[in-house]
Design a protein around this motif. Structure first.
Motif, PDB file in Angstrom:
ATOM      1  N   LEU A   1       0.810  -1.217   0.000  1.00 37.26           N
ATOM      2  CA  LEU A   1       0.000   0.000   0.000  1.00 37.26           C
ATOM      3  C   LEU A   1       0.844   1.269   0.000  1.00 37.26           C
ATOM      4  CD1 LEU A   1      -2.821  -0.923   2.570  1.00 37.26           C
ATOM      5  CD2 LEU A   1      -2.946  -0.952   0.066  1.00 37.26           C
ATOM      6  N   THR A   2       2.139   1.135   0.208  1.00 35.35           N
ATOM      7  CA  THR A   2       3.001   2.319   0.299  1.00 35.35           C
ATOM      8  C   THR A   2       3.385   2.873  -1.070  1.00 35.35           C
ATOM      9  OG1 THR A   2       5.043   0.998   0.362  1.00 35.35           O
ATOM     10  CG2 THR A   2       3.949   1.457   2.466  1.00 35.35           C
ATOM     11  N   ASN A   3       3.132   2.116  -2.130  1.00 32.68           N
ATOM     12  CA  ASN A   3       3.515   2.577  -3.461  1.00 32.68           C
ATOM     13  C   ASN A   3       2.494   2.102  -4.493  1.00 32.68           C
ATOM     14  OD1 ASN A   3       5.062   3.796  -5.487  1.00 32.68           O
ATOM     15  ND2 ASN A   3       6.243   1.934  -5.850  1.00 32.68           N
ATOM     16  N   VAL A   4       1.269   2.604  -4.353  1.00 33.73           N
ATOM     17  CA  VAL A   4       0.209   2.270  -5.302  1.00 33.73           C
ATOM     18  C   VAL A   4       0.328   3.194  -6.499  1.00 33.73           C
ATOM     19  CG1 VAL A   4      -2.276   2.142  -5.661  1.00 33.73           C
ATOM     20  CG2 VAL A   4      -1.292   1.450  -3.465  1.00 33.73           C
ATOM     21  N   ARG A   5       0.279   2.620  -7.681  1.00 35.00           N
ATOM     22  CA  ARG A   5       0.448   3.402  -8.902  1.00 35.00           C
ATOM     23  C   ARG A   5      -0.881   3.629  -9.617  1.00 35.00           C
ATOM     24  NH1 ARG A   5       4.179  -0.086 -12.252  1.00 35.00           N
ATOM     25  NH2 ARG A   5       3.506  -1.723 -10.818  1.00 35.00           N
ATOM     26  N   ILE A   6      -1.047   4.846 -10.113  1.00 32.64           N
ATOM     27  CA  ILE A   6      -2.190   5.173 -10.970  1.00 32.64           C
ATOM     28  C   ILE A   6      -1.644   5.469 -12.362  1.00 32.64           C
ATOM     29  CG2 ILE A   6      -4.039   6.805 -11.455  1.00 32.64           C
ATOM     30  CD1 ILE A   6      -4.437   7.214  -8.536  1.00 32.64           C
ATOM     31  N   VAL A   7      -2.027   4.655 -13.320  1.00 29.45           N
ATOM     32  CA  VAL A   7      -1.632   4.874 -14.717  1.00 29.45           C
ATOM     33  C   VAL A   7      -2.779   5.631 -15.374  1.00 29.45           C
ATOM     34  CG1 VAL A   7      -0.905   3.805 -16.869  1.00 29.45           C
ATOM     35  CG2 VAL A   7      -0.318   2.725 -14.680  1.00 29.45           C
ATOM     36  N   ARG A   8      -2.523   6.880 -15.734  1.00 30.87           N
ATOM     37  CA  ARG A   8      -3.592   7.768 -16.208  1.00 30.87           C
ATOM     38  C   ARG A   8      -3.315   8.244 -17.631  1.00 30.87           C
ATOM     39  NH1 ARG A   8      -5.736  12.070 -12.026  1.00 30.87           N
ATOM     40  NH2 ARG A   8      -6.511  10.067 -11.234  1.00 30.87           N
ATOM     41  N   GLN A   9      -4.372   8.290 -18.422  1.00 35.04           N
ATOM     42  CA  GLN A   9      -4.257   8.748 -19.801  1.00 35.04           C
ATOM     43  C   GLN A   9      -4.428  10.259 -19.885  1.00 35.04           C
ATOM     44  OE1 GLN A   9      -6.868   6.561 -22.428  1.00 35.04           O
ATOM     45  NE2 GLN A   9      -6.576   4.653 -21.309  1.00 35.04           N
ATOM     46  N   TYR A  10      -3.558  10.873 -20.690  1.00 40.25           N
ATOM     47  CA  TYR A  10      -3.638  12.307 -20.970  1.00 40.25           C
ATOM     48  C   TYR A  10      -3.617  12.505 -22.482  1.00 40.25           C
ATOM     49  CZ  TYR A  10      -2.564  13.120 -16.021  1.00 40.25           C
ATOM     50  OH  TYR A  10      -2.609  13.140 -14.646  1.00 40.25           O
ATOM     51  N   PRO A  11      -4.025  13.676 -22.960  1.00 39.48           N
ATOM     52  CA  PRO A  11      -4.026  13.905 -24.414  1.00 39.48           C
ATOM     53  C   PRO A  11      -2.665  13.681 -25.065  1.00 39.48           C
ATOM     54  CG  PRO A  11      -5.283  15.623 -23.297  1.00 39.48           C
ATOM     55  CD  PRO A  11      -4.631  14.802 -22.225  1.00 39.48           C
ATOM     56  N   ASP A  12      -1.581  13.942 -24.312  1.00 38.14           N
ATOM     57  CA  ASP A  12      -0.250  13.788 -24.889  1.00 38.14           C
ATOM     58  C   ASP A  12       0.412  12.460 -24.539  1.00 38.14           C
ATOM     59  OD1 ASP A  12      -0.129  14.425 -22.240  1.00 38.14           O
ATOM     60  OD2 ASP A  12       1.602  15.760 -22.394  1.00 38.14           O
ATOM     61  N   GLY A  13      -0.302  11.562 -23.878  1.00 40.98           N
ATOM     62  CA  GLY A  13       0.279  10.263 -23.539  1.00 40.98           C
ATOM     63  C   GLY A  13      -0.208   9.741 -22.200  1.00 40.98           C
ATOM     64  N   VAL A  14       0.605   8.878 -21.609  1.00 44.34           N
ATOM     65  CA  VAL A  14       0.257   8.229 -20.347  1.00 44.34           C
ATOM     66  C   VAL A  14       1.274   8.620 -19.282  1.00 44.34           C
ATOM     67  CG1 VAL A  14      -0.021   6.006 -19.175  1.00 44.34           C
ATOM     68  CG2 VAL A  14      -0.837   6.281 -21.520  1.00 44.34           C
ATOM     69  N   LYS A  15       0.781   8.910 -18.071  1.00 50.10           N
ATOM     70  CA  LYS A  15       1.643   9.232 -16.943  1.00 50.10           C
ATOM     71  C   LYS A  15       1.342   8.289 -15.787  1.00 50.10           C
ATOM     72  CE  LYS A  15       2.070  14.177 -18.026  1.00 50.10           C
ATOM     73  NZ  LYS A  15       1.867  15.554 -17.517  1.00 50.10           N
ATOM     74  N   VAL A  16       2.368   8.049 -14.958  1.00 50.28           N
ATOM     75  CA  VAL A  16       2.218   7.189 -13.791  1.00 50.28           C
ATOM     76  C   VAL A  16       2.375   8.039 -12.538  1.00 50.28           C
ATOM     77  CG1 VAL A  16       3.103   5.183 -12.555  1.00 50.28           C
ATOM     78  CG2 VAL A  16       3.135   5.219 -15.051  1.00 50.28           C
ATOM     79  N   HIS A  17       1.413   7.934 -11.624  1.00 51.00           N
ATOM     80  CA  HIS A  17       1.445   8.667 -10.366  1.00 51.00           C
ATOM     81  C   HIS A  17       1.516   7.672  -9.210  1.00 51.00           C
ATOM     82  CE1 HIS A  17       0.332  12.114 -12.808  1.00 51.00           C
ATOM     83  NE2 HIS A  17      -0.730  11.451 -13.245  1.00 51.00           N
ATOM     84  N   HIS A  18       2.297   8.006  -8.185  1.00 53.25           N
ATOM     85  CA  HIS A  18       2.517   7.116  -7.055  1.00 53.25           C
ATOM     86  C   HIS A  18       1.844   7.673  -5.805  1.00 53.25           C
ATOM     87  CE1 HIS A  18       5.710   4.757  -9.162  1.00 53.25           C
ATOM     88  NE2 HIS A  18       5.817   5.896  -9.842  1.00 53.25           N
TER      89      HIS A  18
END
Length: 268
Positions: free
Chosen positions: A189-206
């Motif tokens: 649970l200390t490093n859950v990743r959100i892979v999110r789509q954006y108009p210019d590509g994909v970003k990963v948030h922790h």
């Protein structure tokens, strides 16, 4: 005697290192700066969501003074057109899927470019076209545009893998994970990743879901088409057990096997 003491020390070290600490499997722990039962202000205002391909929209048009004209635009649940019928809590509603070109097809209005617009911008666009082409200014026209459920995907060390849907406008990542079955004790649970789509590509948030301060993160609330990925803890790959008792049983079994093997060969 020294060998026995050394072996006991090794066993204790392995037990401690193989157990999963409670702090790594507990959601939203309060820090020293946050007192018990204290009021925490949550910033719920998020940037407006920009529509993406494959989003499903619910569009309703109302005009109390011209109901016959309204019926031309509202797709019924039995329609076999471009509408994708979804079920939510026993209720059916018709939705419009944004195609690969970023368009939706609305009865009478035809194709409307929806990709990249906010819900409010699309509502204003549809309302403007209806007023200019079909309705009069005094028709008391009322248009609503909403997402047909918040869809996301869960992957990794989670109980419910795959696509999930929640029929609400705003959902936190903790609620999304709980809706999907939660995270087992072996999930990190200390490093859950959100892979999110954006108009210019994909970003990963922790995100660290063990800390209460995560509620201040701009990514605490998920968006449609997000992918939530949870990694396994090292204890799972080591296979030493998730609790102290399980680890102790595993280590004792290994030590017993080693001692038996050593005694067998020393007596040959």
């Amino acid at each position: 005697m020294r060998s026995l003491i050394g072996l006991l020390i090794v066993i204790l070290v392995l037990m401690v290192s193989s157990c999963i600490p409670t702090r790594k499997i507990t959601y939203l722990q309060e820090s020293d700066s946050v007192k018990n039962d204290s009021l925490i202000t949550i910033q719920k205002v998020q940037p407006p969501y920009r529509l993406q391909i494959n989003d499903i929209l619910s569009i309703q048009i109302k005009a109390p003074y011209d109901p016959q004209l309204v019926s031309m635009f509202n797709v019924s649940a039995n329609s076999n057109g471009n509408a994708s019928i979804q079920q939510a809590g026993g209720l059916y509603f018709s939705g419009y899927t944004i195609d690969q070109h970023g368009d939706i097809r609305v009865p009478q209005l035809g194709k409307i470019k929806a990709l990249g617009l906010t819900l409010e911008e699309l509502r204003e666009l549809i309302e403007k076209r209806l007023l200019s082409e079909y309705f009069k200014e005094n028709a008391d026209l009322f248009v609503t545009v909403r997402l047909g459920g918040l869809r996301y995907v869960m992957a990794g060390e989670v109980s419910g893998k795959g696509e999930q849907t929640i029929y609400r406008d705003q959902v936190s990542i903790v609620e999304a994970i709980a809706n999907g079955g939660g995270v087992p004790i072996t999930g990190d649970l200390t490093n859950v990743r959100i892979v999110r789509q954006y108009p210019d590509g994909v970003k990963v948030h922790h995100l660290d879901l063990t800390q209460l301060e995560v509620i201040y993160s701009p990514y605490y609330y998920i968006q449609p088409n997000d992918m939530i990925v949870v990694d396994p803890l090292p204890q799972k790959s080591l296979g030493t057990g998730t609790t102290g008792l399980a680890s102790f049983t595993t280590i004792i079994s290994v030590v017993t096997t080693l001692v038996t093997t050593v005694l067998f060969f020393t007596r040959l």
